[in-house]
Design an enzyme around this catalytic site. Structure first.
Site, short mmCIF file in Angstrom:
data_model
loop_
_atom_site.label_atom_id
_atom_site.label_comp_id
_atom_site.label_asym_id
_atom_site.label_seq_id
_atom_site.Cartn_x
_atom_site.Cartn_y
_atom_site.Cartn_z
N HIS A 130 -8.37 0.68 -3.85
CA HIS A 130 -9.29 0.42 -2.75
C HIS A 130 -10.06 1.70 -2.45
O HIS A 130 -9.51 2.65 -1.88
CB HIS A 130 -8.45 -0.03 -1.52
CG HIS A 130 -9.24 -0.26 -0.29
ND1 HIS A 130 -8.63 -0.39 0.94
CD2 HIS A 130 -10.56 -0.39 -0.07
CE1 HIS A 130 -9.54 -0.59 1.87
NE2 HIS A 130 -10.72 -0.60 1.28
N MET B 201 -9.25 7.63 0.16
CA MET B 201 -10.09 7.93 1.33
C MET B 201 -10.74 9.31 1.13
O MET B 201 -10.07 10.26 0.76
CB MET B 201 -9.23 7.96 2.59
CG MET B 201 -8.53 6.64 2.85
SD MET B 201 -7.44 6.77 4.28
CE MET B 201 -6.73 5.12 4.27
N MET C 57 -12.24 3.70 -0.40
CA MET C 57 -12.91 3.94 0.87
C MET C 57 -13.68 5.25 0.71
O MET C 57 -13.32 6.30 1.26
CB MET C 57 -11.89 3.99 2.00
CG MET C 57 -11.31 2.63 2.31
SD MET C 57 -9.81 2.69 3.27
CE MET C 57 -8.62 2.91 1.94
N ASP D 159 -6.16 -6.68 4.58
CA ASP D 159 -5.66 -5.33 4.44
C ASP D 159 -5.69 -4.62 5.79
O ASP D 159 -6.74 -4.29 6.31
CB ASP D 159 -6.56 -4.60 3.43
CG ASP D 159 -6.11 -3.18 3.17
OD1 ASP D 159 -6.87 -2.45 2.50
OD2 ASP D 159 -5.04 -2.80 3.64
N MET E 208 -11.23 -6.31 5.59
CA MET E 208 -10.41 -5.32 6.31
C MET E 208 -10.02 -5.92 7.65
O MET E 208 -10.88 -6.43 8.39
CB MET E 208 -11.20 -4.03 6.52
CG MET E 208 -11.35 -3.17 5.29
SD MET E 208 -9.80 -2.75 4.49
CE MET E 208 -9.02 -1.79 5.79
N HIS F 76 -1.12 -1.30 -4.03
CA HIS F 76 -2.43 -1.02 -3.43
C HIS F 76 -2.56 0.49 -3.25
O HIS F 76 -1.63 1.15 -2.77
CB HIS F 76 -2.52 -1.74 -2.08
CG HIS F 76 -3.83 -1.70 -1.40
ND1 HIS F 76 -4.90 -2.49 -1.77
CD2 HIS F 76 -4.27 -0.96 -0.35
CE1 HIS F 76 -5.92 -2.24 -0.96
NE2 HIS F 76 -5.57 -1.33 -0.09
N SER G 122 0.84 -1.20 0.00
CA SER G 122 0.00 0.00 0.00
C SER G 122 0.88 1.25 0.00
O SER G 122 1.62 1.49 0.95
CB SER G 122 -0.89 0.02 1.25
OG SER G 122 -1.44 1.32 1.41
N ASP H 159 -4.86 3.37 -1.73
CA ASP H 159 -5.93 3.62 -0.75
C ASP H 159 -6.57 4.99 -0.92
O ASP H 159 -5.99 6.00 -0.54
CB ASP H 159 -5.35 3.54 0.67
CG ASP H 159 -5.15 2.11 1.11
OD1 ASP H 159 -4.05 1.79 1.60
OD2 ASP H 159 -6.10 1.33 0.96
C1 DX5 Z 1 -6.38 1.27 5.76
C2 DX5 Z 1 -5.92 0.88 4.37
C3 DX5 Z 1 -4.79 -0.13 4.40
C4 DX5 Z 1 -3.54 0.41 5.09
C5 DX5 Z 1 -2.54 -0.73 5.24
O1 DX5 Z 1 -7.63 1.92 5.68
O2 DX5 Z 1 -6.97 0.31 3.63
O3 DX5 Z 1 -4.47 -0.50 3.05
O4 DX5 Z 1 -2.98 1.42 4.32
O5 DX5 Z 1 -1.44 -0.21 5.95
P1 DX5 Z 1 -0.73 -1.09 7.08
O6 DX5 Z 1 -0.23 -2.34 6.38
O7 DX5 Z 1 0.38 -0.21 7.59
O8 DX5 Z 1 -1.76 -1.40 8.11
ZN ZN Z 2 -6.47 -0.57 1.62
#
Ligand code: DX5
Ligand code: ZN
Length: 224
Positions: A65, A36, A67, A174, A136, A32, A7, A34
Site C-alpha cells: 500500500h 508512508m 501512501m 483498511d 481507506m 499488508h 498489516s 504500509d
Molecule cells: C493506515 C494504514 C493501515 C493501518 C491498519 O494508514 O494504511 O493499513 O496500518 O492498522 P489498524 O488495523 O490498526 O487500523
Molecule cells: Zn494500509
C-alpha cells in the site's frame, strides 16, 4: 472470496519474523505492507529494504500500500523487491491510469486507493483497470485508529456500482477494522480485509485463526 491481509505496520519490528510466523500459523492470505513517505501522509514507515527481507521470509502475497506522493516513481522498485499487489492513491498522482497500467504491465495486481472523504464516484473511470479498490476506513498515516462509520455507505456504493458494471473487483478496507465491525464491512461488500492492531496485539496466532475461521464460514456461504 474473503481474504485476510494483516498489516505488519502494527508488528514489533524487533521480532517481525517471529510475529509473521505466528500470523501464518493462525492463517492469512496476504501481508499488508504500509509504505508512508512523510509527504502524502504525515508519517514515515518503511520501504524497499524491509520489503526485500519480508519477501525472503514469506511466500504469502505481499500487498503493498503506497501512501506515497507521485507513486509512479517507485512502482518498479517495489515490484523488483517482491510486491505482488501494488496499490496507489488516486489523490497522490496526476495520472492514476498510467500507474495502474505500469503495475499490470509487470504482471502484478494493481490497486487504486481513496481516502475516507474522496467520493467513490472518482473510481468509476478506472473500472476494469484495477484488480482491487481500497477504501481507506481511517485517514491514512497511522495504525490503531477508530473505524470511520461514514465509510460503510461508501463500501456499499462501490460494490453496487461494480455490480451494475458486471464486475466483481476486490474491495479492500483498511483501518480500524475489529471483531466488532468486521461483519459490517463484509456485509457492505468488502472482501479484502486489512487489520493491523486487531491481529498483531495480544494473541497473534489466535487473532489470525479467529478471522481465518470467520472468513472460511463466510466463504462457504454459511453466513449470508
Ligand atoms: C493506515 C494504514 C493501515 C493501518 C491498519 O494508514 O494504511 O493499513 O496500518 O492498522 P489498524 O488495523 O490498526 O487500523
Ligand atoms: Zn494500509
Amino acid at each position: 472470496m474473503l481474504k485476510l491481509s494483516p498489516s505488519i505496520l502494527a508488528a514489533d519490528f524487533t521480532i517481525l519474523g517471529e510475529q509473521m510466523s505466528k500470523v501464518e500459523e493462525g492463517g492469512c492470505d496476504y501481508f499488508h505492507f504500509d509504505v508512508m513517505d512523510g509527504m502524502f501522509v504525515p508519517n514515515i514507515s518503511f520501504g524497499i529494504p524491509v520489503l526485500a527481507s519480508v519477501r525472503k521470509f514469506t511466500k504469502k502475497t505481499l500487498d503493498v500500500h503506497l501512501m506515497v506522493q507521485d507513486p509512479e516513481r517507485y512502482i518498479d522498485k517495489f515490484i523488483d523487491s517482491g510486491a505482488d499487489i501494488v496499490t496507489v492513491h488516486k489523490e497522490a498522482t496526476d495520472d492514476a491510469l498510467s500507474a495502474l497500467r505500469a503495475i499490470r504491465r509487470r504482471g502484478k495486481r494493481a490497486g487504486l486507493a481513496i481516502k475516507p472523504y474522496t467520493d467513490t464516484k472518482e473510481l468509476i473511470p478506472f473500472f476494469g483497470e484495477a484488480d482491487m479498490f481500497l477504501i481507506m476506513t481511517v485517514e491514512p498515516g497511522f495504525g490503531g485508529q477508530k473505524y470511520m462509520d461514514i465509510c460503510t455507505d461508501k463500501i456499499k456504493a462501490l460494490r453496487g456500482s461494480l455490480r451494475e458494471a458486471g464486475l466483481d473487483t476486490d474491495i479492500q478496507v483498511d483501518g480500524g477494522i475489529t471483531r466488532d465491525n468486521i461483519n459490517t464491512v463484509i456485509d457492505a461488500g468488502a472482501n479484502v480485509i486489512v487489520m493491523g492492531s486487531s491481529v498483531f496485539s495480544g494473541d497473534i496466532k489466535g487473532n489470525a485463526a479467529y478471522f481465518t475461521e470467520l472468513f472460511r464460514t463466510y466463504n462457504k456461504g454459511e453466513i449470508q
